[in-house]
Design a protein around this motif. Structure first.
Motif, PDB file in Angstrom:
ATOM      1  N   GLY A 299     -14.223  26.927 -11.746  1.00 28.87           N
ATOM      2  CA  GLY A 299     -14.098  25.687 -12.507  1.00 28.87           C
ATOM      3  C   GLY A 299     -14.137  25.892 -14.001  1.00 28.87           C
ATOM      4  O   GLY A 299     -14.583  25.019 -14.749  1.00 28.87           O
ATOM      5  N   ILE A 300     -13.675  27.073 -14.473  1.00 29.91           N
ATOM      6  CA  ILE A 300     -13.660  27.359 -15.903  1.00 29.91           C
ATOM      7  C   ILE A 300     -12.289  27.894 -16.291  1.00 29.91           C
ATOM      8  O   ILE A 300     -11.484  28.283 -15.437  1.00 29.91           O
ATOM      9  CB  ILE A 300     -14.745  28.384 -16.299  1.00 29.91           C
ATOM     10  N   ASP A 301     -12.017  27.915 -17.607  1.00 32.50           N
ATOM     11  CA  ASP A 301     -10.758  28.459 -18.098  1.00 32.50           C
ATOM     12  C   ASP A 301     -10.769  29.982 -17.963  1.00 32.50           C
ATOM     13  O   ASP A 301     -11.832  30.615 -18.075  1.00 32.50           O
ATOM     14  CB  ASP A 301     -10.555  28.099 -19.573  1.00 32.50           C
ATOM     15  N   PRO A 302      -9.591  30.609 -17.736  1.00 34.15           N
ATOM     16  CA  PRO A 302      -9.534  32.079 -17.675  1.00 34.15           C
ATOM     17  C   PRO A 302     -10.110  32.735 -18.923  1.00 34.15           C
ATOM     18  O   PRO A 302     -10.777  33.771 -18.831  1.00 34.15           O
ATOM     19  CB  PRO A 302      -8.038  32.358 -17.525  1.00 34.15           C
ATOM     20  N   SER A 303      -9.857  32.119 -20.103  1.00 26.91           N
ATOM     21  CA  SER A 303     -10.392  32.699 -21.339  1.00 26.91           C
ATOM     22  C   SER A 303     -11.916  32.688 -21.325  1.00 26.91           C
ATOM     23  O   SER A 303     -12.564  33.624 -21.824  1.00 26.91           O
ATOM     24  CB  SER A 303      -9.870  31.927 -22.553  1.00 26.91           C
ATOM     25  N   THR A 304     -12.502  31.636 -20.750  1.00 26.91           N
ATOM     26  CA  THR A 304     -13.968  31.568 -20.643  1.00 26.91           C
ATOM     27  C   THR A 304     -14.478  32.661 -19.717  1.00 26.91           C
ATOM     28  O   THR A 304     -15.507  33.293 -19.985  1.00 26.91           O
ATOM     29  CB  THR A 304     -14.407  30.189 -20.121  1.00 26.91           C
ATOM     30  N   LEU A 305     -13.753  32.889 -18.618  1.00 27.84           N
ATOM     31  CA  LEU A 305     -14.148  33.935 -17.675  1.00 27.84           C
ATOM     32  C   LEU A 305     -14.129  35.307 -18.355  1.00 27.84           C
ATOM     33  O   LEU A 305     -15.053  36.110 -18.181  1.00 27.84           O
ATOM     34  CB  LEU A 305     -13.224  33.933 -16.461  1.00 27.84           C
ATOM     35  N   TYR A 306     -13.071  35.580 -19.138  1.00 24.44           N
ATOM     36  CA  TYR A 306     -12.988  36.872 -19.839  1.00 24.44           C
ATOM     37  C   TYR A 306     -14.178  37.055 -20.785  1.00 24.44           C
ATOM     38  O   TYR A 306     -14.757  38.147 -20.879  1.00 24.44           O
ATOM     39  CB  TYR A 306     -11.670  36.971 -20.610  1.00 24.44           C
ATOM     40  N   ARG A 307     -14.549  35.983 -21.506  1.00 28.57           N
ATOM     41  CA  ARG A 307     -15.671  36.067 -22.445  1.00 28.57           C
ATOM     42  C   ARG A 307     -16.971  36.342 -21.694  1.00 28.57           C
ATOM     43  O   ARG A 307     -17.804  37.146 -22.132  1.00 28.57           O
ATOM     44  CB  ARG A 307     -15.795  34.778 -23.256  1.00 28.57           C
ATOM     45  N   LYS A 308     -17.151  35.660 -20.574  1.00 31.27           N
ATOM     46  CA  LYS A 308     -18.371  35.857 -19.786  1.00 31.27           C
ATOM     47  C   LYS A 308     -18.438  37.274 -19.233  1.00 31.27           C
ATOM     48  O   LYS A 308     -19.504  37.908 -19.236  1.00 31.27           O
ATOM     49  CB  LYS A 308     -18.432  34.833 -18.644  1.00 31.27           C
TER      50      LYS A 308
END
Length: 454
Positions: A437-446
């Motif tokens: 439930g998050i943006d791919p860019s958010t996943l990369y940052r995490k």
């Protein structure tokens, strides 16, 4: 009755008699013979009430009053005065005295006055405590969640709180719509005025008009007196209309007029009443779709939806689950007088994987039940309902906790959950981001922050 009272009077007969009467009633009394001793007693002790003669040597009753107001603001002062000095008593009231009593003293009247003042003082303190509790509970800084989705909500709440525009809060049942409405009110200039919530779906159709707009005595069977509707009753404050989509179609035009004109016509009345009340509404339905179906007026929808705050479902803020779970654990440890030390990794992993159709409310209910029924030091997987236990294969769980820090625990669970999603999607990050439930860019940052390699 109980309470601490200071008696200051230079006439020994009055001082001693009053002290005996008060102590017989259960009050804790200190008696002094002049104003200077009264000031010294105020410095040493805390009193609920001071009863002081107006005319005393060294420091008079007004001096005692002024000193008490400056150094013991929670103490109430009663002035004893003779008929010839009643103007001075009135001056004392203007300066902050709670009451005055004329000589000769009627001890029964004195006891009644003291009892009334103590009840009034207790009510003020109770209201102050409740206000502080409400402010703490509903201030948006205390809403649980550090996800990107919730940070967007916080920014919206902060921005709209200082305005007077109508707000529409949307989201699934259990996402905390009333909590957000109260946060907006608590952080607004209207915070000291009433916040009234009304569930439009829980009121019978034949009574909702009266609840909203008020009624006059005899307007219908059972209307035994005049009654203000919520808009007038919350004058200066905020009205929260929950489940706004349930308003009957025939009343929507009346509600539209009320919002436009800022005045209501009570049922059975021929006159209108003005009000100054902010309107926050909420729904778990798609109001645009309801407009298309003809179930909701489009003009009312646009009037209510000046600013929309959409609340994310829990599946879009899964990284908040550990924070929420620990918060509810602490809450119900206190309420249920339990002492669970934490949540096991297996139980947390199951909660991270489970599809929370009941949203945050369901999570809270599950934690409350588990805290009540658990026989363990830590909340275990076995303490959770079968549906949650089935959501994860516990044999795959191999999290180890090296820190009691909540921040570190959240990182561990977050890292494990992202690894699980990547494993499920065979390394497809876009699909994993969708499931999280998050943006791919958010996943990369995490992933970068958590040290997860490609």
């Amino acid at each position: 009755m109980t309470g601490s009272i200071l008696v200051a009077d230079d006439e020994s007969g009055i001082r001693e008699s009053l002290t005996i009467v008060l102590e017989d009633e259960g009050y804790n009394c200190t008696a002094v013979k002049d104003g200077q001793e009264a000031v010294e007693a105020i410095d040493k002790h805390s009193f609920d009430i001071i009863i002081t003669d107006l005319k005393m040597p060294k420091t008079d009753g007004l001096g005692v009053l002024e000193y008490a107001l400056q150094h013991s603001s929670n103490t109430l002062t009663i002035i004893i005065t003779a008929h010839g000095t009643i103007e001075s008593a009135i001056e004392a009231l203007r300066k902050g005295a709670a009451d005055y009593i004329l000589k000769p003293l009627d001890f029964d009247e004195v006891l009644i006055r003291i009892e009334n003042l103590l009840e009034h003082k207790n009510l003020i303190q109770e209201n102050k405590y409740l206000r502080e509790q409400i402010d703490q509970e509903y201030n948006f800084n205390h809403i649980i969640g550090e996800s990107d989705a919730m940070k967007k909500v916080y920014k919206m709440v902060e921005r709209v709180s200082k305005a007077t525009s109508n707000v529409l809060i949307t989201g699934d049942s259990g996402t905390g719509k009333e909590l957000i409405a109260r946060a907006i009110h608590s952080n607004s200039d209207r915070s000291k005025k009433p916040f009234l919530a009304i569930n439009c779906g829980a009121i019978p159709e034949d009574l909702i008009e009266s609840e909203l707009f008020g009624h006059t005595k005899g307007a219908f069977t059972g209307a035994s007196s005049d009654k203000d509707g919520v808009f007038v009753a919350a004058h200066g404050g905020t009205v929260f209309l929950d489940e706004i989509a349930e308003i009957p179609l025939n009343l929507q035009v009346n509600l539209l007029r009320v919002l436009q004109e800022r005045e209501v016509k009570p049922v059975g009345s021929n006159s209108h009443v003005n009000f100054d009340t902010r309107i926050i509404s909420a729904t778990n339905k798609d109001l645009e779709a309801e407009v298309e179906k003809g179930n909701f007026r489009d003009d009312l929808y646009y009037r209510l939806n000046v600013v929309e705050i959409p609340l994310p479902p829990l599946e879009q803020r899964r990284e908040d689950i550990p924070l929420l779970a620990h918060h509810f654990l602490q809450k119900y440890n206190k309420e249920l007088k339990r002492n669970l030390k934490g949540i096991s990794s297996e139980a947390m992993s199951a909660m991270m994987t489970y599809q929370w159709r009941g949203q945050v409310r369901e999570l809270e209910n599950i934690i409350e039940r588990a805290v009540l029924l658990s026989d363990n030091d830590y909340l275990q997987l076995e303490d959770l309902p079968v549906a949650i236990r089935k959501s994860v294969d516990s044999s795959e769980v191999n999290i180890t906790m090296d820190s009691e820090s909540l921040d570190e625990a959240v990182k561990v669970f977050e890292k494990h959950h992202i690894q699980s999603m990547l494993k499920r999607t065979e390394g497809n990050k876009s699909e994993a981001a969708r499931l999280l439930g998050i943006d791919p860019s958010t996943l990369y940052r995490k992933m970068e922050r958590l040290g997860l390699s490609d």
